[in-house]
Every structure is written in C-alpha cells, then in structure tokens.
Enzyme design. Sequence first.
Site, PDB file in Angstrom:
ATOM      1  N   ASP A  45       0.841  -1.189   0.000  1.00  0.00           N
ATOM      2  CA  ASP A  45       0.000   0.000   0.000  1.00  0.00           C
ATOM      3  C   ASP A  45       0.886   1.253   0.000  1.00  0.00           C
ATOM      4  O   ASP A  45       1.767   1.383   0.860  1.00  0.00           O
ATOM      5  CB  ASP A  45      -0.891  -0.012   1.249  1.00  0.00           C
ATOM      6  CG  ASP A  45      -1.893   1.134   1.293  1.00  0.00           C
ATOM      7  OD1 ASP A  45      -1.744   2.102   0.518  1.00  0.00           O
ATOM      8  OD2 ASP A  45      -2.818   1.060   2.120  1.00  0.00           O
ATOM      9  N   GLU A  53      28.977  12.285   2.963  1.00  0.00           N
ATOM     10  CA  GLU A  53      29.335  10.908   3.239  1.00  0.00           C
ATOM     11  C   GLU A  53      29.253  10.083   1.963  1.00  0.00           C
ATOM     12  O   GLU A  53      29.248   8.860   2.000  1.00  0.00           O
ATOM     13  CB  GLU A  53      28.456  10.307   4.334  1.00  0.00           C
ATOM     14  CG  GLU A  53      26.972  10.314   4.091  1.00  0.00           C
ATOM     15  CD  GLU A  53      26.195   9.734   5.265  1.00  0.00           C
ATOM     16  OE1 GLU A  53      26.146   8.501   5.388  1.00  0.00           O
ATOM     17  OE2 GLU A  53      25.644  10.520   6.062  1.00  0.00           O
ATOM     18  N   CYS A  88      25.629  12.077   8.659  1.00  0.00           N
ATOM     19  CA  CYS A  88      24.752  13.217   8.345  1.00  0.00           C
ATOM     20  C   CYS A  88      25.053  14.467   9.172  1.00  0.00           C
ATOM     21  O   CYS A  88      24.425  15.502   8.961  1.00  0.00           O
ATOM     22  CB  CYS A  88      23.289  12.814   8.542  1.00  0.00           C
ATOM     23  SG  CYS A  88      22.790  11.372   7.592  1.00  0.00           S
ATOM     24  N   TYR A 125      20.573   2.823  -0.866  1.00  0.00           N
ATOM     25  CA  TYR A 125      20.464   1.570  -0.122  1.00  0.00           C
ATOM     26  C   TYR A 125      20.278   0.411  -1.109  1.00  0.00           C
ATOM     27  O   TYR A 125      20.089   0.626  -2.311  1.00  0.00           O
ATOM     28  CB  TYR A 125      19.293   1.625   0.864  1.00  0.00           C
ATOM     29  CG  TYR A 125      19.447   2.720   1.885  1.00  0.00           C
ATOM     30  CD1 TYR A 125      20.158   2.518   3.063  1.00  0.00           C
ATOM     31  CD2 TYR A 125      18.905   3.987   1.653  1.00  0.00           C
ATOM     32  CE1 TYR A 125      20.320   3.536   3.987  1.00  0.00           C
ATOM     33  CE2 TYR A 125      19.057   5.008   2.577  1.00  0.00           C
ATOM     34  CZ  TYR A 125      19.770   4.781   3.741  1.00  0.00           C
ATOM     35  OH  TYR A 125      19.929   5.795   4.651  1.00  0.00           O
ATOM     36  N   THR A 140      13.663   5.544   1.527  1.00  0.00           N
ATOM     37  CA  THR A 140      14.177   6.800   2.087  1.00  0.00           C
ATOM     38  C   THR A 140      15.315   7.389   1.257  1.00  0.00           C
ATOM     39  O   THR A 140      15.957   8.345   1.683  1.00  0.00           O
ATOM     40  CB  THR A 140      14.670   6.601   3.530  1.00  0.00           C
ATOM     41  OG1 THR A 140      15.834   5.763   3.539  1.00  0.00           O
ATOM     42  CG2 THR A 140      13.589   5.977   4.397  1.00  0.00           C
ATOM     43  N   SER A 176      19.242   2.597  14.824  1.00  0.00           N
ATOM     44  CA  SER A 176      19.542   3.961  14.401  1.00  0.00           C
ATOM     45  C   SER A 176      18.519   4.953  14.953  1.00  0.00           C
ATOM     46  O   SER A 176      18.873   6.045  15.406  1.00  0.00           O
ATOM     47  CB  SER A 176      19.583   4.045  12.874  1.00  0.00           C
ATOM     48  OG  SER A 176      20.185   5.258  12.459  1.00  0.00           O
ATOM     49  N   HIS A 199      17.141  16.898  11.963  1.00  0.00           N
ATOM     50  CA  HIS A 199      17.631  16.052  10.883  1.00  0.00           C
ATOM     51  C   HIS A 199      16.531  15.069  10.501  1.00  0.00           C
ATOM     52  O   HIS A 199      15.916  14.439  11.366  1.00  0.00           O
ATOM     53  CB  HIS A 199      18.890  15.301  11.327  1.00  0.00           C
ATOM     54  CG  HIS A 199      19.269  14.204  10.384  1.00  0.00           C
ATOM     55  ND1 HIS A 199      19.492  14.435   9.052  1.00  0.00           N
ATOM     56  CD2 HIS A 199      19.429  12.865  10.582  1.00  0.00           C
ATOM     57  CE1 HIS A 199      19.791  13.281   8.457  1.00  0.00           C
ATOM     58  NE2 HIS A 199      19.755  12.309   9.360  1.00  0.00           N
ATOM     59  N   LYS A 213       8.852  11.877  15.682  1.00  0.00           N
ATOM     60  CA  LYS A 213       9.477  11.096  16.753  1.00  0.00           C
ATOM     61  C   LYS A 213      10.435  11.976  17.558  1.00  0.00           C
ATOM     62  O   LYS A 213      10.484  11.914  18.784  1.00  0.00           O
ATOM     63  CB  LYS A 213      10.230   9.909  16.168  1.00  0.00           C
ATOM     64  CG  LYS A 213       9.377   8.886  15.440  1.00  0.00           C
ATOM     65  CD  LYS A 213      10.249   7.781  14.864  1.00  0.00           C
ATOM     66  CE  LYS A 213       9.463   6.781  14.029  1.00  0.00           C
ATOM     67  NZ  LYS A 213       8.567   5.965  14.863  1.00  0.00           N
ATOM     68  N   ASN A 241      15.940  11.577   1.595  1.00  0.00           N
ATOM     69  CA  ASN A 241      17.078  11.791   2.486  1.00  0.00           C
ATOM     70  C   ASN A 241      18.259  12.359   1.713  1.00  0.00           C
ATOM     71  O   ASN A 241      18.575  11.901   0.609  1.00  0.00           O
ATOM     72  CB  ASN A 241      17.470  10.463   3.145  1.00  0.00           C
ATOM     73  CG  ASN A 241      18.412  10.658   4.326  1.00  0.00           C
ATOM     74  OD1 ASN A 241      18.769  11.778   4.686  1.00  0.00           O
ATOM     75  ND2 ASN A 241      18.802   9.562   4.940  1.00  0.00           N
ATOM     76  N   SER A 290      24.840   9.300  12.145  1.00  0.00           N
ATOM     77  CA  SER A 290      24.994   7.948  12.660  1.00  0.00           C
ATOM     78  C   SER A 290      26.454   7.630  12.961  1.00  0.00           C
ATOM     79  O   SER A 290      27.363   8.170  12.350  1.00  0.00           O
ATOM     80  CB  SER A 290      24.450   6.942  11.647  1.00  0.00           C
ATOM     81  OG  SER A 290      23.053   7.031  11.553  1.00  0.00           O
TER      82      SER A 290
END
Length: 403
Positions: free
Chosen positions: A33, A83, A115, A147, A156, A205, A237, A246, A279, A312
């Site tokens: 979905d 990076e 990052c 990724y 992402t 992470s 970030h 979050k 990202n 990270s």
Amino acid sequence: MTLINAVGIDDIAIYSPGHYYDLADLAAAHGIDPAKYTKGIGQERMAVPSPDEDIVTMAANAVAPLLSDGVRDAVSTVIFATESGIDQSKSAGLFVHGVLGLRPNCRVVEFKQACYGATAGIQFACDLVRQRPAEKVLIIASDIARYERGSEGECTQGAGAVAMVVSANPRLIEIHPQSGLFSLDVMDFWRPNHRSAALVDGKLSIDVYLRSLTEAWADFRRKGGLPLDAVDKLCFHQPFTKMAKKAFGALAEAAGPEAAHLGEASYADSQVYGRLIGNTYSASLYIGLCSLLDNCAENLGGRTIGLFSYGSGSVGEFFTATVRPSYRRYLRADAHRTMLDARQRLDDATYAAWFYEVPKQVEDRALPQEAAGRFRLAAVEEQRRVYEEAIPEAQLVPLQAVA
C-alpha cells in the site's frame, strides 16, 4: 574594522536533481500500500541523480547562485560535508573550487561524520568569522542516499545539496554560540569503502538518534542554552520526514513543561522539501531549515529556531538560532519551488538503472547529457573526473536573491 553584532548564515540555496521517482511507483513495485510510504514515513518522492550527476555537480549547482563578486572576494574557506565521497584523498570541495573558478587564496577541506558533517562545518565557520569578521566561509553539504534494491531503506533514498555563506552580521540567521553535544561509538549505519550502498540497523539507528537528541539537549541546557519555552520553531535532521515527529516527542518529554507551547506546527514547514526530495544525509537538516524559512507563512523575523543535527555512528548536536528581521528579502523560495516543480518523473526501469547500475569509478567512460542543472560530470578519463558547464548561466532560470 567590522563591528560584529552577530555571526551566522548570510545566504542559502538548495539544489536537487531534475528527476524523481514517485513513492507510489515504488510501493507498486514492492506490492504494498502506498500509504506505508506517504503516511508511514512521510515521503512522497525521491530525487534521483542522472548518471552524469554526482555530489560535485549538485554542490556546484547549489553554490553558483550565491557567488556575487563580493562573496567570491571574501570567501576564505570552503568546507564540503558529505558521506558520499568520490575520492579517498582529494576533497570534493576542490573539484567545486575548480568548476566555479573560486579564488586561489582560500583553504578547502572535506568534513565527514555521516549526516552530521555540515553542522561541524557551520560551527567551525562561525568561530573563524568571529576571529576574522571580514572573511566569509562557504559551507556545502551534498549527498546521495543509496540503499540496497528492495531493502527497507530504499524508500528513504534521495539526493541533493545545500550551500550556505557564513558571515558576520548575516542577513538570514544568527547562530547562537551555545550548543549541546553527544557522541557515541555505535554501528547503527555505515558504508565500508568497498560498498556503494549503505548498511543500516534501522531500529537501532532510530533509538540512538533519539538518545542523542535527549543527551545533546541536556548538555545544551547545562551549558546555559535557552530553555525550550524561548524557542518558537524546531528543525530536526530528517532521514525521513516522519522522524521529525518522533524527535519532537522525545524532545518534548525531555523538556517537560517548557515544550507546552510547541506542537506539530513548530516543525511542519521544515518537512516540505524533504518530503519531495528524500534523504540527503549531510544536507538534510539545512534543506529542512531552508524549507522552514521558505514555506512558513508566519513572519519569523526575530523568532528563535531550535535545531538538532544527527549523524549515525554517532554524533548529535542541539543549538539555536535567531531569524533576522529582513530575512524574507533574501530568500530564494520561488526559485526553489520552480526547480522542484520542473522535475521529470522517472519510470521504474530508468530509476533502477540510474540508481543501481552504477559503473565502478575506475571505468573510463563518456557520459551523455541527462542532468538538468548547469554543471555535469562529462567523463572519466584515466580515472580523472571531468566536469563541464552544460547549460550556460544566461539560459537558466534566475536564482539570485532579491536585493
């Protein structure tokens, strides 16, 4: 002698490739979905670099609008945060220095810490300008988030760059000297030298990100940083835009009653560009800051922004900034929106070819023109990267700030 009333960001511009892949198409390819992406992580599109785009061309395209004669003459230092490095020895910033013809009497370095690197550059730049206020520092952050095909991180992905001029008496943002720090050696995200795609432990992470935020916030307050009830807007970030929600929850819990006046509206405008780009690693926080300044309907002049930078591995930093009264005169909001609206949608086959069928860097090759920006990677010859100006400046949509 220049009278220093403040040090901070005098100018800012972003660049994103001229092509994107829609997350609805990725959802169809994965047989899920689309709401898992559009609602679950808050992403709608990912910017996809064409084969003749890399971190240098994106950076050069972001920097070019900032280069008035006065800025060219005053830049003493170029800091390139990434990076997605293209060379183990030579700074990506030196390629940009050559492409744009910057003056030779300046230092050029590359910063790397996932990052977080651009924030280290900002802090370094502010200290340099406080010592030598006639000088300006050019900060560049440029990355391609990549990724494994079919992995949880694929949704992402993204690509983009941000360029900023740090100066005394800035027109946009005054950076406050206090900051809170937290570093922890942890393997939540990493990319060994032999890999083009990153490895990530997603749950770890997120956990480390949130811990870094609360620890950096506590350190910020111990050092005399502003209480959260003195902060009007927030910028985090954003590896994906839902991460801001979050982060806000963790910060509000740590700050307690000081956060009572804040809510989703305090960070929502910082998510607009990230939702459409994806990202951008080291550029993410500052594309978010640019999004906040460009898209907030409120007049932010004199208002205070709280910013959290995370890289990270890991390093976190919380700091604050005050928006200058006349900031709107110097924004490039219309140009940024025009750039994002003009992008072309890719089909699945082209997206997969461009993101995953990447030749090894040692392979010599000429590259056909696909990039929409002014600068592109034209060839690799005897393992030397060759860049060119593909579109003359006169043919571009003007990106200069309103004087």
